[in-house]
Design a protein around this motif. Structure first.
Motif, PDB file in Angstrom:
ATOM      1  N   PRO A  36       0.818  -1.218   0.000  1.00 16.53           N
ATOM      2  CA  PRO A  36       0.000   0.000   0.000  1.00 16.53           C
ATOM      3  C   PRO A  36       0.851   1.268   0.000  1.00 16.53           C
ATOM      4  N   GLY A  37       0.248   2.345  -0.471  1.00 17.43           N
ATOM      5  CA  GLY A  37       0.887   3.652  -0.400  1.00 17.43           C
ATOM      6  C   GLY A  37       1.891   3.958  -1.476  1.00 17.43           C
ATOM      7  N   HIS A  38       1.936   3.155  -2.554  1.00 19.66           N
ATOM      8  CA  HIS A  38       2.910   3.397  -3.624  1.00 19.66           C
ATOM      9  C   HIS A  38       2.260   3.287  -5.006  1.00 19.66           C
ATOM     10  N   PRO A  39       1.181   4.014  -5.256  1.00 20.57           N
ATOM     11  CA  PRO A  39       0.541   3.915  -6.572  1.00 20.57           C
ATOM     12  C   PRO A  39       1.391   4.470  -7.701  1.00 20.57           C
ATOM     13  N   PHE A  41       4.674   4.309  -7.868  1.00 21.43           N
ATOM     14  CA  PHE A  41       5.662   3.283  -8.190  1.00 21.43           C
ATOM     15  C   PHE A  41       5.025   2.188  -9.041  1.00 21.43           C
ATOM     16  N   ALA A  42       3.760   1.860  -8.741  1.00 24.99           N
ATOM     17  CA  ALA A  42       3.054   0.876  -9.563  1.00 24.99           C
ATOM     18  C   ALA A  42       2.912   1.373 -10.998  1.00 24.99           C
ATOM     19  N   ALA A  43       2.600   2.671 -11.161  1.00 22.17           N
ATOM     20  CA  ALA A  43       2.492   3.244 -12.500  1.00 22.17           C
ATOM     21  C   ALA A  43       3.840   3.221 -13.207  1.00 22.17           C
ATOM     22  N   LEU A  44       4.902   3.544 -12.465  1.00 25.33           N
ATOM     23  CA  LEU A  44       6.249   3.506 -13.038  1.00 25.33           C
ATOM     24  C   LEU A  44       6.621   2.088 -13.444  1.00 25.33           C
ATOM     25  N   ALA A  45       6.273   1.119 -12.590  1.00 25.77           N
ATOM     26  CA  ALA A  45       6.576  -0.280 -12.899  1.00 25.77           C
ATOM     27  C   ALA A  45       5.798  -0.762 -14.112  1.00 25.77           C
ATOM     28  N   ARG A  46       4.635  -0.179 -14.345  1.00 22.76           N
ATOM     29  CA  ARG A  46       3.859  -0.568 -15.515  1.00 22.76           C
ATOM     30  C   ARG A  46       4.433   0.031 -16.784  1.00 22.76           C
ATOM     31  N   ALA A  47       5.046   1.195 -16.691  1.00 24.11           N
ATOM     32  CA  ALA A  47       5.461   1.919 -17.893  1.00 24.11           C
ATOM     33  C   ALA A  47       6.907   1.660 -18.297  1.00 24.11           C
ATOM     34  N   PRO A 207       9.393  -2.724  -0.392  1.00 28.48           N
ATOM     35  CA  PRO A 207       9.853  -4.118  -0.496  1.00 28.48           C
ATOM     36  C   PRO A 207       8.875  -4.933  -1.338  1.00 28.48           C
ATOM     37  N   VAL A 208       9.401  -5.858  -2.106  1.00 31.44           N
ATOM     38  CA  VAL A 208       8.582  -6.626  -3.046  1.00 31.44           C
ATOM     39  C   VAL A 208       8.617  -8.098  -2.650  1.00 31.44           C
ATOM     40  N   ASP A 209       7.446  -8.650  -2.267  1.00 36.05           N
ATOM     41  CA  ASP A 209       7.347 -10.076  -2.005  1.00 36.05           C
ATOM     42  C   ASP A 209       6.834 -10.779  -3.258  1.00 36.05           C
ATOM     43  N   LEU A 214       4.261 -10.665  -8.648  1.00 36.11           N
ATOM     44  CA  LEU A 214       3.241 -11.103  -9.596  1.00 36.11           C
ATOM     45  C   LEU A 214       2.390  -9.927 -10.058  1.00 36.11           C
ATOM     46  N   GLY A 215       2.033  -9.049  -9.124  1.00 44.78           N
ATOM     47  CA  GLY A 215       1.228  -7.879  -9.473  1.00 44.78           C
ATOM     48  C   GLY A 215       1.964  -6.929 -10.402  1.00 44.78           C
TER      49      GLY A 215
END
Length: 304
Positions: A36-39, A41-47, A207-209, A214-215
Motif C-alpha cells: 500500500p501507499g505506492h501507486p 511506483f506501480a504506474a512507473l513499474a507498468r510503464a 519491499p517486493v514479495d 506477480l502484481g
C-alpha cells in the motif's frame, strides 16, 4: 515482416477493447497484491520496464521529429495522465474519480471536430455523454464526497488523455514503426517522466514479495506492454471517438471485479448503468464511421 490479412472491424474493436478491460484490473491488483501507499511506483513499474523491454526487442529508435512527438505522446498518454489520476484517486472516492475520468470520450468527440476536422456528430457526442452518466450510475455511491483539487486533477487527467488520444490519431505513426515499437516509445518516455515524480513523492521503492512481484509483472507485461500495443493499434485503424469510448469499459471491469473478488454488491441502479454504458459503447462503434479525417492511418500490421 510479411504482412498478414488485417482483421475485420468487429475483430479490431474487440482487440482494442481488451486494453481498457485489462486496465480495469489495476485497482484489484493494486489493493490485493501490491504494497500500500505506492501507486506512483506501480504506474512507473507498468510503464518504464515494459517500454524498455519492447524497445530491446524492436531495436528501433525514433527518427527526426518523432523524438519530440513520441515524448509529447508519452507525456500525455502516460507520464502526466498517471500522476493526475493518482491525485484524483487520493482526494476523491474511487467512484467520483472514475466518473470524472469518464468525461474523456466527450472531450475526444469535441477534439475530433476541432483538431481532426471530422464532421460534427450529435449522436457521437450524445453517446459519449450517456456513457459518462452510465459510469456514474455504476460507481457513484450515496456517500460520495467532492474535493475541488481532486475534481480539477480528475478533469485534468480526462483532458490530458483526450489530447493524447487525439494527437496519436492525428500524427499516426511512421512507416518504419509498428504498434509494438510505437507503444515502447511512449511507455519509455512516460516512464522517464514518472521516475523523478515517483522518487520525489514516494521516496524509495517498497519491499517486493512474491505477491507484489506477480502484481508488478501483470501491470507491466499485460497492463503495460500488451494493453498499450492493442490500444495504439486500434487508434491507427478505428475512428478516434469509437476507441476513446471503449475506455469506459475500464471502470466497468473494475466494478465487476469488485463484486467477484472483493465481495461488493450491485443494485438495480448499477445494473441500469451497465446497460447504458454498453449501449453507448455499441452505438458509438456503429455510428463511428465518418468521412476520413486529417489523421494519417497505417495498415494494422505495418511493422513490429
Amino acid at each position: 515482416m510479411n504482412s498478414i490479412p488485417s482483421a475485420g472491424p468487429a475483430a479490431r474493436i474487440a482487440k482494442t477493447a481488451l486494453a481498457p478491460m485489462v486496465w480495469g484490473t489495476t485497482y484489484v491488483v493494486t489493493t490485493e497484491l501490491l504494497p500500500p501507499g505506492h501507486p506512483l511506483f506501480a504506474a512507473l513499474a507498468r510503464a518504464l520496464p515494459a517500454g524498455l523491454l519492447v524497445l530491446a526487442f524492436s531495436r528501433t529508435a525514433p527518427r527526426g521529429e518523432w523524438w519530440w512527438r513520441s515524448a509529447v505522446l508519452g507525456a500525455l498518454n502516460i507520464g502526466l495522465f498517471f500522476p493526475l489520476l493518482f491525485v484524483a484517486a487520493q482526494r476523491l472516492p474511487g467512484g467520483v474519480a472514475a466518473t470524472v475520468a469518464a468525461l474523456a470520450p466527450t472531450v475526444v468527440a469535441v477534439l475530433a471536430v476541432l483538431v481532426l476536422r471530422e464532421r460534427p456528430s450529435i449522436a457521437r457526442l450524445g453517446w459519449a455523454a450517456a456513457g459518462a452518466v452510465g459510469v456514474a450510475m455504476v460507481v457513484l455511491g450515496p456517500a460520495a464526497r467532492f474535493d475541488a483539487l481532486g475534481i480539477l486533477a480528475g478533469l485534468g487527467a480526462a483532458v490530458v488523455m483526450a489530447f493524447g488520444v487525439t494527437l496519436t490519431k492525428l500524427w499516426g505513426r511512421p512507416d518504419y514503426c509498428g504498434p509494438a515499437t510505437f507503444a515502447g516509445w511512449q511507455l519509455t518516455a512516460g516512464g522517464v517522466i514518472l521516475l523523478p515524480v515517483t522518487l520525489l513523492v514516494e521516496g524509495t521503492p517498497p519491499p517486493v514479495d512474491s505477491a507484489a512481484l506477480l502484481g508488478y509483472l501483470w501491470l507491466g507485461l499485460v497492463g503495460g506492454a500488451l494493453a498499450y500495443i492493442l490500444w495504439f493499434r486500434g487508434l491507427a485503424v478505428l475512428p478516434v471517438t469509437s476507441v476513446a469510448i471503449l475506455g469506459l469499459l475500464s471502470p466497468m471491469v473494475a466494478a465487476v471485479l469488485g463484486v467477484v473478488v472483493l465481495g461488493q454488491s450491485f443494485g438495480p441502479l448499477q445494473l441500469a448503468g451497465f446497460t447504458v454504458v454498453l449501449a453507448a459503447v455499441l452505438a458509438t462503434q456503429l455510428t463511428g464511421r465518418t468521412r476520413p479525417s486529417r489523421a494519417r492511418e497505417l495498415p494494422e500490421n505495418a511493422a513490429v
